[in-house]
Design a protein around this motif. Structure first.
Motif, PDB file in Angstrom:
ATOM      1  N   GLY A 124      -7.527  -5.467  22.881  1.00 39.93           N
ATOM      2  CA  GLY A 124      -7.768  -6.855  23.215  1.00 39.93           C
ATOM      3  C   GLY A 124      -9.233  -7.243  23.279  1.00 39.93           C
ATOM      4  N   ARG A 125     -10.105  -6.330  22.840  1.00 38.64           N
ATOM      5  CA  ARG A 125     -11.550  -6.620  22.852  1.00 38.64           C
ATOM      6  C   ARG A 125     -11.946  -7.328  21.553  1.00 38.64           C
ATOM      7  N   PRO A 126     -12.870  -8.297  21.641  1.00 32.33           N
ATOM      8  CA  PRO A 126     -13.282  -9.023  20.432  1.00 32.33           C
ATOM      9  C   PRO A 126     -14.053  -8.142  19.462  1.00 32.33           C
ATOM     10  N   ARG A 127     -13.805  -8.367  18.178  1.00 31.75           N
ATOM     11  CA  ARG A 127     -14.513  -7.666  17.105  1.00 31.75           C
ATOM     12  C   ARG A 127     -15.278  -8.695  16.294  1.00 31.75           C
ATOM     13  N   GLY A 128     -16.508  -8.403  15.972  1.00 34.71           N
ATOM     14  CA  GLY A 128     -17.344  -9.329  15.223  1.00 34.71           C
ATOM     15  C   GLY A 128     -17.531  -8.904  13.786  1.00 34.71           C
ATOM     16  N   LEU A 129     -18.376  -9.635  13.102  1.00 34.46           N
ATOM     17  CA  LEU A 129     -18.697  -9.349  11.711  1.00 34.46           C
ATOM     18  C   LEU A 129     -19.422  -8.004  11.630  1.00 34.46           C
ATOM     19  N   GLY A 179     -17.398  -7.851   2.492  1.00 35.04           N
ATOM     20  CA  GLY A 179     -16.007  -7.699   2.080  1.00 35.04           C
ATOM     21  C   GLY A 179     -15.455  -6.303   2.023  1.00 35.04           C
ATOM     22  N   VAL A 180     -16.171  -5.319   2.542  1.00 38.86           N
ATOM     23  CA  VAL A 180     -15.722  -3.934   2.446  1.00 38.86           C
ATOM     24  C   VAL A 180     -14.911  -3.503   3.669  1.00 38.86           C
ATOM     25  N   CYS A 181     -15.348  -3.875   4.866  1.00 40.17           N
ATOM     26  CA  CYS A 181     -14.777  -3.291   6.082  1.00 40.17           C
ATOM     27  C   CYS A 181     -13.498  -3.958   6.581  1.00 40.17           C
ATOM     28  N   GLY A 182     -13.309  -5.232   6.367  1.00 36.48           N
ATOM     29  CA  GLY A 182     -12.117  -5.922   6.854  1.00 36.48           C
ATOM     30  C   GLY A 182     -12.197  -6.361   8.307  1.00 36.48           C
ATOM     31  N   GLU A 183     -13.339  -6.211   8.946  1.00 33.39           N
ATOM     32  CA  GLU A 183     -13.485  -6.636  10.344  1.00 33.39           C
ATOM     33  C   GLU A 183     -13.383  -8.150  10.501  1.00 33.39           C
ATOM     34  N   ARG A 204      -3.972 -13.949   5.134  1.00 33.91           N
ATOM     35  CA  ARG A 204      -5.042 -13.174   5.770  1.00 33.91           C
ATOM     36  C   ARG A 204      -6.143 -12.984   4.724  1.00 33.91           C
ATOM     37  N   LEU A 205      -7.337 -13.471   5.054  1.00 34.91           N
ATOM     38  CA  LEU A 205      -8.464 -13.398   4.121  1.00 34.91           C
ATOM     39  C   LEU A 205      -9.714 -12.919   4.839  1.00 34.91           C
ATOM     40  N   ARG A 206     -10.648 -12.375   4.077  1.00 33.63           N
ATOM     41  CA  ARG A 206     -11.935 -11.966   4.635  1.00 33.63           C
ATOM     42  C   ARG A 206     -12.823 -13.204   4.781  1.00 33.63           C
ATOM     43  N   ALA A 207     -13.222 -13.499   6.001  1.00 40.22           N
ATOM     44  CA  ALA A 207     -14.043 -14.682   6.278  1.00 40.22           C
ATOM     45  C   ALA A 207     -15.396 -14.609   5.590  1.00 40.22           C
ATOM     46  N   CYS A 208     -15.908 -13.403   5.357  1.00 43.34           N
ATOM     47  CA  CYS A 208     -17.235 -13.257   4.745  1.00 43.34           C
ATOM     48  C   CYS A 208     -17.220 -13.557   3.255  1.00 43.34           C
ATOM     49  N   LEU A 209     -16.043 -13.596   2.634  1.00 42.16           N
ATOM     50  CA  LEU A 209     -15.943 -13.845   1.196  1.00 42.16           C
ATOM     51  C   LEU A 209     -15.274 -15.170   0.862  1.00 42.16           C
TER      52      LEU A 209
END
Length: 98
Positions: free
Chosen positions: A48-53, A58-62, A76-81
């Motif tokens: 339940g802890r937040p995960r950031g960029l 586009g490699v890690c999926g975080e 579900r999409l990668r926000a960085c791409l």
């Protein structure tokens, strides 16, 4: 924080991230818009802890988020791409679609 220097920007647009209006510009990614508005958590880990960029390429999926808008089903999409679009609905917690 966006640069205020001599920068040419695309047209302004607005997307919703977890129900919050987020200002962006044409040509920016969802991640850019979120970070510029101090929205740093893209998902939660199993505890339940937040995960950031993390990698921002586009490699890690975080930065996986759920994106809806128009007639397409949520994906579900990668926000960085993924380019931000006017009226796009982004959810960082897939089980809490709004």
């Amino acid at each position: 924080m966006r640069s205020d220097g001599d920068v040419r920007r695309g047209a302004p647009l607005t997307l919703l991230v977890d129900g919050q209006a987020v200002a962006a510009f044409e040509g920016e990614t969802i991640a850019t818009a979120m970070l510029a508005c101090d929205l740093l958590a893209f998902r939660l880990d199993r505890g339940g802890r937040p995960r950031g960029l993390f990698c921002n390429m586009g490699v890690c999926g975080e930065c996986l988020v759920t994106v809806a808008g128009g007639s397409a089903s949520p994906r579900r999409l990668r926000a960085c791409l993924t380019p931000a679009a006017d009226g796009m609905i982004v959810t960082t917690r897939p089980d809490e679609r709004r």
